[in-house]
Enzyme design. Structure first.
Site, PDB file in Angstrom:
ATOM      1  N   ASN A  14      18.674   3.569 -23.648  1.00 22.16           N
ATOM      2  CA  ASN A  14      18.260   5.057 -25.017  1.00 22.16           C
ATOM      3  C   ASN A  14      19.524   5.455 -25.468  1.00 22.16           C
ATOM      4  OD1 ASN A  14      15.243   6.701 -25.383  1.00 22.16           O
ATOM      5  ND2 ASN A  14      15.223   6.495 -23.169  1.00 22.16           N
ATOM      6  N   ASN A 101      15.171  16.974 -23.798  1.00 22.01           N
ATOM      7  CA  ASN A 101      15.329  15.942 -23.008  1.00 22.01           C
ATOM      8  C   ASN A 101      14.802  15.350 -22.975  1.00 22.01           C
ATOM      9  OD1 ASN A 101      15.824  14.708 -20.312  1.00 22.01           O
ATOM     10  ND2 ASN A 101      14.211  16.029 -19.734  1.00 22.01           N
ATOM     11  N   HIS A 103      11.478  13.295 -21.791  1.00 21.62           N
ATOM     12  CA  HIS A 103      10.794  12.841 -20.286  1.00 21.62           C
ATOM     13  C   HIS A 103       9.884  12.015 -20.219  1.00 21.62           C
ATOM     14  CE1 HIS A 103       9.262  13.720 -16.244  1.00 21.62           C
ATOM     15  NE2 HIS A 103       8.030  13.891 -16.475  1.00 21.62           N
ATOM     16  N   GLU A 173       9.913   5.425 -26.298  1.00 22.79           N
ATOM     17  CA  GLU A 173      11.646   6.583 -26.147  1.00 22.79           C
ATOM     18  C   GLU A 173      12.064   6.085 -27.025  1.00 22.79           C
ATOM     19  OE1 GLU A 173      11.934   6.083 -21.808  1.00 22.79           O
ATOM     20  OE2 GLU A 173      11.177   7.556 -22.045  1.00 22.79           O
TER      21      GLU A 173
HETATM   22  C1  GRF Z   1      13.597   7.140 -19.677  1.00 22.04           C
HETATM   23  O1  GRF Z   1      12.426   6.606 -18.987  1.00 22.04           O
HETATM   24  C2  GRF Z   1      13.988   8.392 -19.437  1.00 22.04           C
HETATM   25  O2  GRF Z   1      12.730   9.288 -20.469  1.00 22.04           O
HETATM   26  C3  GRF Z   1      13.736   8.876 -18.893  1.00 22.04           C
HETATM   27  O3  GRF Z   1      15.065   8.254 -17.848  1.00 22.04           O
HETATM   28  C4  GRF Z   1      14.587   7.068 -18.636  1.00 22.04           C
HETATM   29  C5  GRF Z   1      16.373   6.302 -19.326  1.00 22.04           C
HETATM   30  O4  GRF Z   1      16.056   5.084 -19.418  1.00 22.04           O
HETATM   31  N1  GRF Z   1      14.098  10.676 -19.079  1.00 22.04           N
HETATM   32  P1  GRF Z   1      17.175   4.317 -19.668  1.00 22.04           P
HETATM   33  O5  GRF Z   1      18.594   4.928 -19.128  1.00 22.04           O
HETATM   34  O6  GRF Z   1      18.021   5.123 -21.307  1.00 22.04           O
HETATM   35  O7  GRF Z   1      17.497   3.332 -19.878  1.00 22.04           O
END
Ligand code: GRF
Length: 187
Positions: A14, A101, A103, A173
């Protein structure tokens, strides 16, 4: 130019997605990645974009040291993207309504203590949910209970494993998080 800080503890897909999104658009730029894990994938991903990482211990997060480092960047928004420690109230108080954040579920379902990563998707599968999704929310002292900013859902009736669900959620995401950040910064 709006300034973003990202907090992450894991692989950082992300974070990388957000960094890349704002490299091609002017309204914001990621100034640094903050992490409690020196060996987290997010460090290498940030480095590939020339973005510095600030590594800290849990004690430093809670003794005011990290707040001082955050203040040096004067961020317009602090983005938690897979940050697994409880966010300290001193930073929340210093940056009211500026900590968000993501989730990997449709809060309030599948939130709270222990509900992170694959634990969430396993619970969704075990409870035979027909859909799941993402929740982007403000962080307050009660962690996953801050005001909801955005939710998106995806059907999971065709998923037979938690990993399949995780892939669908991660796609949501990556699709939505940068755009919601951009929207918040434009308000
Ligand atoms: C994601 O699934 C997010 O929803 C959660 O942690 C994960 C982060 O994944 N909070 P990445 O490290 O960004 O691949």
């Amino acid at each position: 130019m709006k300034k973003l800080l990202i907090f992450a503890s894991g692989s950082g897909s992300n974070a990388e997605n957000i960094i890349r999104y704002f490299r091609q658009r002017q309204p914001a730029s990621v100034q640094a990645v903050f992490t409690n894990k020196a060996d987290a994938g997010v460090v290498a991903k940030a480095e590939a974009f020339g973005i510095p990482s600030v590594v800290f211990s849990k004690d430093e997060l809670n003794d005011g040291s990290v707040l001082k480092k955050v203040e040096q960047f004067s961020p317009d928004l602090i983005v938690l993207a897979g940050f697994l420690l409880k966010f300290p109230s001193d930073i929340i108080e210093a940056f009211p309504h500026k900590v968000i954040n993501i989730h990997p579920a449709l809060l309030p379902k599948f939130g709270g203590k222990g509900m992170y990563g694959m634990n969430v998707h396993k619970a969704v599968l075990e409870q035979s949910e027909t859909e799941t999704g993402i929740t982007i929310h403000y962080i307050d002292e009660h962690y996953d209970e801050g005001a909801t900013i955005f939710q998106a859902s995806v059907p999971v009736t065709d998923c037979v494993s938690a990993e399949e669900i995780a892939l669908k959620v991660l796609a949501l995401e990556h699709e939505h998080f940068p755009k919601i950040i951009e929207k918040i910064l434009s308000e």
